[in-house]
Design an enzyme around this catalytic site. Structure first.
Site, PDB file in Angstrom:
ATOM      1  CD  GLU A  94      -2.515  -1.020   2.790  1.00 36.67           C
ATOM      2  OE1 GLU A  94      -2.549   0.038   3.436  1.00 36.67           O
ATOM      3  OE2 GLU A  94      -3.023  -2.079   3.177  1.00 36.67           O
ATOM      4  CB  CYS A 118       3.446  -2.804  16.879  1.00 37.33           C
ATOM      5  SG  CYS A 118       5.181  -2.333  16.768  1.00 37.33           S
TER       6      CYS A 118
END
Ligand code: SAH
Length: 355
Positions: A94, A118
């Protein structure tokens, strides 16, 4: 054994000149190909300045890694364009094209997926698939610029992936985009965001590239940071901020910190005070740092909630009152899934929205 094919889009002009010499062609072809790639975004087969026989020969012998536009979603709110790009091996990444008053910035991906884990981030859910090549890093700018017809003035490496986990290719990319015969984007218009791979921060400081370093901090105690960012168990906050001070001393560049506000987790007054105290211990005057506050983008898998606008501005005011520069980041492209990693995941599940 498969021979590695030359990746011309990843080569600097001198390397291209050398490549053409090595295949018995005049060295000036190097400069021609470099500017056709980087200033016009052409692929080899479109480079009609090259003799047809050479184009055909190259098509058979080189690796061409220019990404192609698979989907483009344009925000009806602010014109932000989210691109889903397809790599030559079929993987999807992206980029987000954002328009600011001072110019157009592209947020690019550095890896397919991410290994950092994360807790709040969609990009890391399926792990790291592979690193991007320098040609695919610069190719994101070329594909988007060509599609949108816009010149890209700045780059932020804040898309999918951890740029310092793909150090070699990222460094090559920086030299490619900065080159005067190519896109010629100034280092000062490039930001690299990292979750904190400390040894690479020291290495980067020595490269002599005045890019902006952005640190994803997100918490002010080791306990809390380790709970949401596994990298903190390897390199704790003290080691990370010490590296940031060294980066600033070496480059003179202001450091920027990202702090994602998660409702009820790290968005209270006490956390704001703790964050200010922490940063003031390492950076004593207002000048060299800036905190970007981001209200978390809700990712289904993480269950974290987005705090209110008011909570974010209270947090921001506390930081500023305590002598730390801070702003709440404006949210762009809210209607096009612009938060990193989410569009790729949706596309891979075959559930793309029709915007
Ligand atoms: N790996 C790098 C760059 C990619 S992430 C890094 O960690 O910095 C870019 C930024 O978006 C980071 O600050 C990251 O922590 C943040 N981010 C990731 N998921 C988010 C979410 N769901 N909401 C808000 N920010 C998020």
């Amino acid at each position: 054994m498969t021979e590695t094919r030359a990746d011309l889009l990843a080569m600097l002009p001198d390397e291209l000149a050398e490549y053409f010499r090595s295949i018995g062609e005049p060295a000036f072809r190097g400069k021609q190909v470099f500017s056709a790639y980087h200033q016009r975004g052409l692929t080899i087969s479109e480079m009609t300045t090259l003799p047809r026989a050479l184009r055909e020969r190259l098509a058979e012998t080189v690796e061409e890694r220019m990404p192609t536009v698979s989907r483009k979603l344009v925000s009806a709110i602010d014109g932000t364009a989210k691109y889903l790009l397809r790599l030559s091996d079929g993987h999807l990444i992206e980029c987000v094209l954002m328009r600011y008053e001072h110019g157009t910035t592209l947020c690019i991906s550095s890896q397919v997926g991410c290994a950092m884990g994360c807790r709040f981030c969609a990009s890391t859910i399926g792990g790291r698939v592979r690193n991007l090549f320098a040609s695919e890093l610069v190719g994101q700018l070329l594909a988007v610029s060509r599609d949108s017809g816009e010149r890209i003035d700045g780059v932020v490496m804040m898309g999918i992936g951890e740029p310092l986990d793909n150090y070699k290719e990222v460094l090559r990319f920086l030299r490619l985009v900065n080159h005067a015969d190519g896109l010629c984007i100034g280092y000062r218009h490039i930001s690299l965001s990292t979750c904190g791979i400390v040894p690479r921060i020291y290495e980067l400081a020595k490269e002599g590239l005045p890019i902006t370093l952005s640190i994803s901090l997100h918490a002010s105690s080791d306990e809390r940071r380790s709970a949401i960012m596994p990298i903190n168990r390897r390199y704790g906050i003290d080691e990370l901020l010490t590296a940031c001070v060294a980066y600033f001393k070496e480059t003179g560049r202001r450091i920027s910190f990202e702090y994602t506000l998660i409702a009820g987790e790290n968005d209270g007054e006490a956390e704001a005070e703790a964050l200010a105290a922490l940063l003031r211990r390492y950076f004593c005057n207002r000048e060299p740092i800036h905190v970007n506050l981001i209200r978390v983008n809700e990712v289904k898998e993480s269950g974290y909630r987005r705090p209110s606008r008011e909570a974010a501005s209270r947090f921001c005011q506390t930081l500023c009152r305590l002598g730390v520069n801070a702003t709440v980041r404006r949210r762009l492209g809210a209607d096009v899934n612009a938060a990193c990693g989410q569009l790729r995941r949706t596309a891979e599940r075959g559930e793309l929205p029709n915007v």
